[in-house]
Design an enzyme around this catalytic site. Structure first.
Site, short mmCIF file in Angstrom:
data_model
loop_
_atom_site.label_atom_id
_atom_site.label_comp_id
_atom_site.label_asym_id
_atom_site.label_seq_id
_atom_site.Cartn_x
_atom_site.Cartn_y
_atom_site.Cartn_z
N LYS A 50 -1.50 -1.24 -4.06
CA LYS A 50 -2.57 -0.25 -3.98
C LYS A 50 -1.87 1.09 -4.08
CE LYS A 50 -6.19 1.80 -1.11
NZ LYS A 50 -6.83 1.86 0.22
N TYR A 99 0.84 -1.19 0.00
CA TYR A 99 0.00 0.00 0.00
C TYR A 99 0.88 1.25 0.00
CZ TYR A 99 -3.84 3.08 1.68
OH TYR A 99 -4.77 4.07 1.83
N ILE A 125 -9.48 -0.26 -5.04
CA ILE A 125 -9.83 -0.49 -3.64
C ILE A 125 -10.54 0.78 -3.22
CG2 ILE A 125 -8.97 -0.88 -1.30
CD1 ILE A 125 -6.69 -2.51 -2.56
#
Length: 369
Positions: A228, A200, A267
Site C-alpha cells: 500500500k 504499508y 485502499i
C-alpha cells in the site's frame, strides 16, 4: 458462499487447539542449544527468526488466499462507529459493511488508521477483526491492521488475527522510534512469516520511508501480497514495472494509479461514503467521473484522516457523532463547505437520507471510554 468461504471455515475450525509449528527450513531450538549459544557470547543470526508460527491454514490454502488477494481492486479502510459511551457500535458497523458489499467493495482494512486502530486496545482490535470475519468473511476479504512499531507486539497481534480467521494483515514499518534498513527488513520478514500481508508505506505518518531495496527483498517472500504505497504514482509505476503488486493509498491519485501506473487498485477512505463510485473508478477508466469527485476527496483530506471522514459520516447519518479524542469534528465553516459537496453526491451515499451541517453541541468528545 463467497470466494473466501472455505478458507474462513477451515481457519475457524483449526484456530483452537492447533499447536505452534515451524515450517520450511526453520526449527525450534532446544533450551540446551539456546544456553550453549548464550554461553558463547556471540550474536546468532538464526535467533532473529520467528521460532514458532501459529498457522491456521495449510500451505495450499495460504497460496490460494495470496493469489486472490493480489487481484482485489477496491478495499475500504473501514471506519469504526461508536456508541455514546465510546464502545463500538456494531449495528452501525454492520450496516456500513453491508453497504460496502452491495456496492462492489471486495475487501476491508479493519482497525487501520481510518478505523482508529491506534485508539483501540488490542482486545477491542482482535474482537473487531473476529466479528468482521465471522459475519462477513465469506463476502469480503478481511485484512487486519496488526502492525506495530514493536516487532514483539506485531507478531503477537498478527498471530491472534490469523487465529480468529483474518485473510491477511496490514503491516506498517516501525514508526516514531524508527530503525535501520536492516532492522526494517528483519521486522517485515518476521511478520510475513505469520501469513499473507500487505506492507504499508506512509512516511507522512511514520516519519520514515520504506526503501525500494527493502521492498524488492520482501517481494521474494511467498506471503508478500504487495505494497500500500502513499508516496505517489511514479513510485507505483516503478514497482509494478518490476512485477511488484501495489495498491495506492491516495484517493486523489487512485484513478490514474489504477489505469496509468499499473496499480491493482486502491485502499480507500472515500469509499466509506462513495463505495459505488470508487468501484466504478477502479473498474474502467473514467476521467469525467474522477474529476467530478475531486473536490470532495480534497475536502475529505482537509485535516488529518479520519477527522473529515468521521465528520462526514455523522453529517450523513451513517454513524453517531461520537469522537474518541484526540480526534475532533471539523469546524462549522468546514462542515458547511462539506455539506454542499456531500449533497451534490448524496444519491451515491448509501444510507444517507439527509446531509446536515450539525451544531457543535451535537458532537460527543470522549477522552475515556
Amino acid at each position: 458462499s463467497g470466494p473466501f468461504h472455505h478458507i474462513v471455515k477451515e481457519a475457524v475450525m483449526q484456530a483452537h487447539g492447533r499447536s505452534s509449528q515451524v515450517t520450511g527450513s526453520r526449527r525450534t531450538r532446544s533450551c540446551t542449544e539456546l544456553r550453549q549459544l548464550a554461553a558463547h557470547g556471540r550474536p546468532q543470526r538464526a535467533a532473529l527468526h520467528v521460532l514458532a508460527v501459529l498457522s491456521t491454514a495449510s500451505a495450499s490454502e495460504t497460496a490460494t488466499v495470496v493469489q486472490r488477494m493480489k487481484k482485489l481492486r477496491l478495499m475500504t479502510a473501514v471506519k469504526t462507529p461508536y456508541l455514546p459511551n465510546g464502545k463500538f457500535d456494531l449495528k452501525a458497523y454492520d450496516t456500513l459493511l453491508e453497504h460496502q458489499i452491495e456496492h462492489g467493495v471486495e475487501g476491508v482494512i479493519v482497525g487501520g488508521t481510518t478505523g482508529e486502530g491506534q485508539l483501540m486496545g488490542w482486545d477491542e482490535h482482535i474482537m473487531l477483526i473476529a466479528h468482521t470475519v465471522n459475519t462477513y468473511g465469506t463476502q469480503l476479504a478481511v485484512v487486519g491492521n496488526t502492525g506495530s512499531n514493536s516487532t514483539r507486539e506485531a507478531l503477537h497481534a498478527t498471530e491472534q488475527g490469523f487465529a480468529v480467521g483474518m485473510h491477511a494483515a496490514l503491516q506498517i514499518n516501525p514508526y516514531y522510534g524508527k530503525t535501520s534498513s536492516a532492522g526494517m527488513l528483519t521486522h517485515f520478514q518476521a511478520v510475513l512469516d505469520e501469513g499473507p500481508s500487505i506492507i504499508y508505506n506512509v512516511p507522512g505518518r511514520t516519519g520514515q520511508d520504506i526503501p525500494d531495496a527493502v521492498v524488492h527483498q520482501l517481494a521474494q517472500h511467498s506471503n508478500f501480497l504487495g505494497v500500500k504505497e502513499c508516496t505517489g504514482n511514479k513510485r507505483i509505476a516503478a514497482y509494478t514495472a518490476r512485477g511488484i503488486n501495489c495498491w495506492t493509498g491516495n484517493d486523489d491519485e487512485a484513478h490514474d494509479a489504477r489505469h496509468g501506473s499499473g496499480a491493482v487498485g486502491v485502499i480507500s477512505v472515500t469509499s466509506n461514503v462513495l463505495p459505488g463510485l470508487m468501484k466504478q473508478l477502479m473498474t474502467a477508466p473514467n476521467p469525467s467521473l474522477n474529476a467530478s469527485i475531486k473536490e470532495l476527496i480534497a475536502w475529505m483530506f482537509s485535516e488529518p484522516n479520519p477527522i473529515p471522514l468521521n465528520t462526514a459520516m455523522a453529517m450523513c447519518g451513517q454513524s453517531s457523532a461520537v469522537f474518541r479524542l484526540p480526534y475532533m469534528p471539523l469546524e462549522k465553516s468546514q462542515r458547511e463547505k462539506g455539506a454542499v459537496l456531500l449533497q451534490a453526491l448524496q444519491q451515491h451515499i448509501p444510507g444517507c437520507s439527509e446531509v446536515r451541517v450539525m451544531e457543535d453541541s451535537e458532537f460527543t468528545l470522549l477522552g475515556r471510554y
